[in-house]
Design a protein around this motif. Sequence first.
Motif, PDB file in Angstrom:
ATOM      1  N   THR A  73       0.889  -1.123  -0.066  1.00  0.00           N
ATOM      2  CA  THR A  73       0.051  -0.077   0.044  1.00  0.00           C
ATOM      3  C   THR A  73       0.817   1.116   0.012  1.00  0.00           C
ATOM      4  O   THR A  73       0.675   2.012  -0.723  1.00  0.00           O
ATOM      5  CB  THR A  73      -0.894  -0.052   1.136  1.00  0.00           C
ATOM      6  N   ILE A  76       2.533   1.720  -3.420  1.00  0.00           N
ATOM      7  CA  ILE A  76       1.846   2.182  -4.581  1.00  0.00           C
ATOM      8  C   ILE A  76       1.362   3.843  -4.208  1.00  0.00           C
ATOM      9  O   ILE A  76       1.402   4.627  -4.916  1.00  0.00           O
ATOM     10  CB  ILE A  76       0.797   1.291  -4.684  1.00  0.00           C
ATOM     11  N   HIS A  77       0.952   3.936  -3.152  1.00  0.00           N
ATOM     12  CA  HIS A  77       0.469   5.124  -2.324  1.00  0.00           C
ATOM     13  C   HIS A  77       1.447   6.398  -2.674  1.00  0.00           C
ATOM     14  O   HIS A  77       1.246   7.420  -3.213  1.00  0.00           O
ATOM     15  CB  HIS A  77       0.050   5.068  -0.951  1.00  0.00           C
ATOM     16  N   LYS A  80       3.503   5.721  -6.676  1.00  0.00           N
ATOM     17  CA  LYS A  80       2.463   6.141  -7.977  1.00  0.00           C
ATOM     18  C   LYS A  80       1.439   7.258  -7.895  1.00  0.00           C
ATOM     19  O   LYS A  80       1.543   8.082  -8.446  1.00  0.00           O
ATOM     20  CB  LYS A  80       1.638   4.609  -8.102  1.00  0.00           C
ATOM     21  N   HIS A  81       0.614   7.216  -6.372  1.00  0.00           N
ATOM     22  CA  HIS A  81      -0.453   8.360  -6.458  1.00  0.00           C
ATOM     23  C   HIS A  81       0.253   9.532  -6.141  1.00  0.00           C
ATOM     24  O   HIS A  81       0.052  10.886  -6.681  1.00  0.00           O
ATOM     25  CB  HIS A  81      -1.405   7.912  -5.527  1.00  0.00           C
ATOM     26  N   SER A 175     -13.886  10.406  -1.063  1.00  0.00           N
ATOM     27  CA  SER A 175     -12.421  10.684  -0.910  1.00  0.00           C
ATOM     28  C   SER A 175     -12.248  12.103   0.128  1.00  0.00           C
ATOM     29  O   SER A 175     -13.032  13.176   0.021  1.00  0.00           O
ATOM     30  CB  SER A 175     -11.885  10.977  -2.199  1.00  0.00           C
ATOM     31  N   TRP A 212      -8.561   8.411   1.291  1.00  0.00           N
ATOM     32  CA  TRP A 212      -8.888   8.321   0.009  1.00  0.00           C
ATOM     33  C   TRP A 212      -8.707   6.429   0.266  1.00  0.00           C
ATOM     34  O   TRP A 212      -8.048   6.194   0.735  1.00  0.00           O
ATOM     35  CB  TRP A 212      -7.959   8.591  -0.909  1.00  0.00           C
ATOM     36  N   GLU A 213      -9.520   5.925  -0.764  1.00  0.00           N
ATOM     37  CA  GLU A 213      -9.577   4.440  -0.728  1.00  0.00           C
ATOM     38  C   GLU A 213      -8.146   3.962  -1.078  1.00  0.00           C
ATOM     39  O   GLU A 213      -7.871   3.024  -0.562  1.00  0.00           O
ATOM     40  CB  GLU A 213     -10.503   3.922  -1.643  1.00  0.00           C
ATOM     41  N   HIS A 214      -7.289   4.745  -1.747  1.00  0.00           N
ATOM     42  CA  HIS A 214      -5.915   3.991  -2.129  1.00  0.00           C
ATOM     43  C   HIS A 214      -5.059   3.963  -0.885  1.00  0.00           C
ATOM     44  O   HIS A 214      -3.988   3.489  -1.051  1.00  0.00           O
ATOM     45  CB  HIS A 214      -5.521   4.953  -3.207  1.00  0.00           C
ATOM     46  N   TYR A 217      -7.290   0.477   0.820  1.00  0.00           N
ATOM     47  CA  TYR A 217      -8.286  -0.605   0.255  1.00  0.00           C
ATOM     48  C   TYR A 217      -7.739  -1.870  -0.002  1.00  0.00           C
ATOM     49  O   TYR A 217      -8.166  -2.961   0.163  1.00  0.00           O
ATOM     50  CB  TYR A 217      -8.783  -0.169  -0.959  1.00  0.00           C
ATOM     51  N   LEU A 218      -6.143  -1.831  -0.334  1.00  0.00           N
ATOM     52  CA  LEU A 218      -5.507  -3.245  -0.543  1.00  0.00           C
ATOM     53  C   LEU A 218      -5.400  -3.946   0.635  1.00  0.00           C
ATOM     54  O   LEU A 218      -5.438  -5.293   0.966  1.00  0.00           O
ATOM     55  CB  LEU A 218      -4.234  -2.732  -0.943  1.00  0.00           C
TER      56      LEU A 218
END
Length: 248
Positions: A73, A76-77, A80-81, A175, A212-214, A217-218
């Motif tokens: 998480t 990626i968070h 990426k985000h 979000s 935010w779900e990101h 969520y994982l």
Amino acid sequence: MLNSLISRRRLIATGSLASVGVALSRFAFGQTAQTGAKPTLSVVPAYLGVSPQTLPPLPYAENALEPTISARTVGIHYGKHHRAYFDNLHKLLAGTPLEQASLEQIIVQSHDQPTLADVFNNAAQAWNHNFYWNSLSPAVTAPSAKLQAAIERKFGSIEALSKALVATSASQFGSGWGWLVVDRGELAVVKTGNAETPFTADLAPLLTVDVWEHAYYLDYQNRRPDYLVATVSRHLNWAFASANFERV
Ligand SMILES: [Fe+2]
């Protein structure tokens, strides 16, 4: 109070890169907003020194918050985000008067400017995430005596404050962010939607949690409250909050 402010300030338009470029070329940096009073930078903790040009390093390893938040998480968070907000901002600001401004200045100047909605959203998300990573700590921390006293005055205990922060953050529809702030000298727990950030409403942020779900969520799927309880109880960076409190 903040929710009503934010709802009044909700950005309703999304400009294309071309239209943003045109808007920025006409925008004299530092000028007073054409619609309503501009927020000030008086409550912004500028110590982060965030440049809009560079994604700051994560203040700990990607696996440092496990098992509360997985390395996947965080990877990626952050990778990426969070990086995407900076990358988008570079494209939006290229060749414009705001290209050399600080991230905080960009946020204030673009807030509530419909033609600059993309600039605001990416700049504020870049800033909010910087603040979020610093709001968490792998190690157990404690508030300063001064912040502890303020917490006890307002909430009764740190446990009660944590409960309020979880409840307010969990109740954000869609979000957004949960925050511990200082509002005119008083501690308060507030939430903001999407990219909104408290300092545009002259609230001084001390801590934030990303809803935010990101962010969860994982690891937690739809169980947002579980993510919040675990994160708030184990990983809030009270040393960071205390340093912010000293600057208010
Ligand atoms: Fe996020």
